[in-house]
Design an enzyme around this catalytic site. Structure first.
Site, PDB file in Angstrom:
ATOM      1  N   ARG A  30      35.462  47.008  40.646  1.00  0.00           N
ATOM      2  CA  ARG A  30      35.547  47.590  39.302  1.00  0.00           C
ATOM      3  C   ARG A  30      35.308  46.545  38.208  1.00  0.00           C
ATOM      4  O   ARG A  30      35.228  46.888  37.037  1.00  0.00           O
ATOM      5  CB  ARG A  30      36.915  48.245  39.106  1.00  0.00           C
ATOM      6  CG  ARG A  30      37.120  49.415  40.079  1.00  0.00           C
ATOM      7  CD  ARG A  30      38.381  50.167  39.799  1.00  0.00           C
ATOM      8  NE  ARG A  30      38.204  50.928  38.561  1.00  0.00           N
ATOM      9  CZ  ARG A  30      39.188  51.415  37.839  1.00  0.00           C
ATOM     10  NH1 ARG A  30      40.431  51.218  38.216  1.00  0.00           N
ATOM     11  NH2 ARG A  30      38.948  52.100  36.739  1.00  0.00           N
ATOM     12  N   CYS A  31      35.187  45.289  38.595  1.00  0.00           N
ATOM     13  CA  CYS A  31      35.012  44.185  37.652  1.00  0.00           C
ATOM     14  C   CYS A  31      33.543  43.752  37.606  1.00  0.00           C
ATOM     15  O   CYS A  31      32.969  43.399  38.633  1.00  0.00           O
ATOM     16  CB  CYS A  31      35.895  43.011  38.082  1.00  0.00           C
ATOM     17  SG  CYS A  31      35.619  41.494  37.148  1.00  0.00           S
TER      18      CYS A  31
END
Length: 113
Positions: free
Chosen positions: A9-10
């Site tokens: 998600r980063c």
């Protein structure tokens, strides 16, 4: 083997994976939110990074601000907090043998390849 501690998600972590893919070298992805490092593993990572535990903490995370910020914490307490709340671990972390780096900015990863 090269290892990257990764959170999909980063964006910085995804960029780190892309850099490793482009390098052509074999590497292992560790999804540390699913496969949380132990206190011993995280301590070893911190030693490889040659930093103090607090330097690996994402201090803007809500969990940190609400539960730990401003408290008197030992290095062991900080490591335990990261193990219990892996979102607090800065990312991506890349390990290559006895070298390690936090990929911020992701281009720094090339320094240890």
């Amino acid at each position: 083997m090269i290892k990257i501690y990764h959170n999909n998600r980063c964006s910085k972590s995804r960029s780190g994976v892309a850099i490793l893919e482009d390098s052509g070298k074999k590497f292992e992805i560790v999804k540390y939110l699913d496969n949380v490092p132990t206190v011993e593993e995280l301590s070893e990572i911190i030693n490889l990074l040659n930093i103090t535990p607090i330097e690996l903490v994402r201090k803007n995370e809500k969990i940190w601000k609400e539960n730990f910020k401003g408290k008197e914490l030992s290095d062991v307490d900080i490591i335990k907090a990261m193990v219990e709340n892996p979102k607090l671990i800065e990312r991506p972390i890349v390990i290559n043998g006895d070298k390690a780096i936090i990929g911020r900015p992701p281009e720094d990863i090339t320094k240890i390849l």
